[in-house]
Design an enzyme around this catalytic site. Structure first.
Site, PDB file in Angstrom:
ATOM      1  N   ASN A 119       0.053  10.469   8.907  1.00 42.74           N
ATOM      2  CA  ASN A 119       1.426  11.007   8.718  1.00 42.74           C
ATOM      3  C   ASN A 119       1.775  10.848  10.200  1.00 42.74           C
ATOM      4  O   ASN A 119       3.270  10.905  10.517  1.00 42.74           O
ATOM      5  CB  ASN A 119       1.534  12.226   8.267  1.00 42.74           C
ATOM      6  CG  ASN A 119       1.498  12.202   6.634  1.00 42.74           C
ATOM      7  OD1 ASN A 119       1.050  11.098   6.228  1.00 42.74           O
ATOM      8  ND2 ASN A 119       1.665  13.428   5.983  1.00 42.74           N
ATOM      9  N   GLU A 165       0.909  -1.085   0.065  1.00 41.27           N
ATOM     10  CA  GLU A 165      -0.056   0.089  -0.061  1.00 41.27           C
ATOM     11  C   GLU A 165       0.980   1.161   0.148  1.00 41.27           C
ATOM     12  O   GLU A 165       0.457   2.216  -0.649  1.00 41.27           O
ATOM     13  CB  GLU A 165      -1.057   0.043   1.269  1.00 41.27           C
ATOM     14  CG  GLU A 165      -1.754   1.044   1.379  1.00 41.27           C
ATOM     15  CD  GLU A 165      -3.039   1.200   2.293  1.00 41.27           C
ATOM     16  OE1 GLU A 165      -3.131   0.164   2.913  1.00 41.27           O
ATOM     17  OE2 GLU A 165      -3.859   2.061   2.111  1.00 41.27           O
TER      18      GLU A 165
END
Ligand SMILES: Cc1cc2nc3c(=O)[nH]c(=O)nc-3n(C[C@H](O)[C@H](O)[C@H](O)COP(=O)(O)OP(=O)(O)OC[C@H]3O[C@@H](n4cnc5c(N)ncnc54)[C@H](O)[C@@H]3O)c2cc1C
Length: 398
Positions: free
Chosen positions: A384, A244
């Site tokens: 993130n 991914e």
């Protein structure tokens, strides 16, 4: 380490460019350039074109119908496709599920699912996240309890991208409810047309229907749809996540976006000055361009390491953070260029390729919608913040 393309790689790049010039329908590239969402049929059309060339399964070995390409060839292909505004190859089945089936699946599963993937017979979605199980994925609570030759599945998945296009979902389910965390999870293939499956849309900030929530109530799934060993699905899940995050930097997309920003800023006047010459705008643009240049080099370094047999570790997290921040900044710049015209267009049938302001450039009117849509980049595929945790652990030993 040599970061320049070899003559063979340069000639491959030419071949990809030629293929795109001759086969990418302008109708599709225009839509992609305008930042519009493609329909299921349009995605399928592009997949079929790429499959005819034999280039659809870029991650698969040749024996299963893949290209057998090196990491650098995959990079060149993805980069050139992005620069040409080609629709992206939808990754869920082809580059996320398939490598798991190839590594962990039985011969029967490989024989059944892989050709169907190439022919576009199934549309797959990813059933990992649940309410309260996103970053902490190992806490999934959807259960699959054995009943004869079937599992009975109950629970809920969420944020399912393109679930409404899908007839199949690869899912993380808890087969041992008493086991803690990573243990007791299995990797199951669920037919979404089965009785007991309910799909509801989630409408995102840009007003689009891209993600869904999916409910399972006593859904029967044959045990033959289990991939890998029961209770050992976490191995499949982790293996899939490395795929991914491959290419997540989106260098090609960022380069295409940068060109669009420059073109639009060169055509837009503010107080009689071209926006691209306005010091405050030019400074932001220069900063993001420098970051993009640095990321290109980091990306090639990672690819060179992988080609030499290395495994990307914290580097893929670094690329994820930087790549998504750069693309988000570029969409913010595109929106800034629109000035007062950066409004969300309420009419679903509005022509998104129309000029964004009188006399202005075409194909950027969707900038505001694109800006809103791209907020997702720093959330999905592992947020993130989570990537920063990985970097801190791996490189700083924190
Ligand atoms: C548009 C979109 C499409 C998606 N598509 C799919 C899909 O197809 N299939 C699928 O399975 N999932 C999908 N997801 C889900 C995505 O993977 C999760 O949203 C993501 O993993 C974050 O999980 P969460 O939303 O539960 O947030 P949470 O995990 O609840 O996190 C909330 C906030 O807390 C922060 N946080 C959490 N834990 C920590 C920590 N330990 N340290 C520091 N900060 C932390 C996060 O960074 C975030 O900012 C999609 C999400 C979006 C937005």
């Amino acid at each position: 380490m040599d970061l320049k393309y070899t003559p063979a790689e340069l000639s491959f790049q030419e071949e990809v460019r030629k293929f795109l010039a001759e086969n990418l329908p302008e109708r599709l590239s225009k839509k992609v350039a305008a930042g519009s969402h493609l329909s299921k049929e349009e995605h399928e059309e592009w997949h079929a074109i790429v499959n005819r060339k034999g280039w659809l399964a870029t991650h698969w070995p040749v024996e299963y119908g893949g290209t057998g390409w090196s990491a650098i060839q995959r990079f060149i292909f993805e980069h050139e496709c992005a620069l040409a505004n080609a629709p992206r190859i939808i990754p869920f089945g082809l580059s996320m599920l398939a490598p798991v089936i190839i590594k962990y699946g039985t011969e029967a599963q490989k024989k059944h699912w892989l050709p169907r993937l190439l022919e576009g017979k199934d549309w797959w979605s990813q059933g990992y996240s649940e309410p309260n199980s996103g970053s902490d994925l190992a806490s999934v609570r959807t259960t699959a309890i054995r009943d004869g030759d079937d599992y009975i599945v109950n629970g809920q998945k969420t944020w399912t991208t393109q679930g409404h296009f899908s007839n199949m979902m690869f899912c993380l389910v808890r087969t041992d409810p008493d086991a803690k965390k990573q243990k007791g999870i299995s990797f199951l293939l669920i037919d979404l047309t089965s009785p007991g499956v309910e799909m509801r849309p989630i409408i995102t900030l840009d007003g689009e229907h891209e993600v869904n929530e999916v409910f399972f109530t006593d859904v029967r799934v044959p045990r033959s749809n289990l991939v890998g060993e029961e209770d050992k699905g976490w191995d499949c899940a982790k293996y899939l996540l490395t795929y991914e995050r491959t290419g997540v930097a989106g260098v090609g997309h960022a380069c295409a976006l940068l060109e669009r920003v420059k073109r639009a800023a060169g055509e837009r006047f503010q107080a009689g000055v071209r926006l691209i010459e306005s010091p405050s705008f030019a400074m932001r643009l220069a900063k993001v361009e420098i970051e993009l240049e640095a990321m290109k080099t980091t990306n090639l370094r990672v690819i060179a390491a992988v080609s030499g047999g290395g495994v990307p570790g914290a580097e893929s997290s670094m690329l994820k953070v930087k790549g998504t921040e750069i693309r988000q900044e570029l969409t913010a710049l595109l929106r800034a260029i629109q000035g007062p015209y950066a409004r969300v267009i309420p009419d679903a049938n509005a022509d998104l390729s129309a000029p964004m302001y009188p006399g202005g450039p075409r194909n950027v009117r969707a900038g505001a919608l694109n800006y809103l849509n791209q907020r997702k980049l720093s959330i999905y595929g592992g947020s993130n913040e989570i990537q920063r945790n990985i970097i801190a652990k791996a490189t700083l030993g924190l």
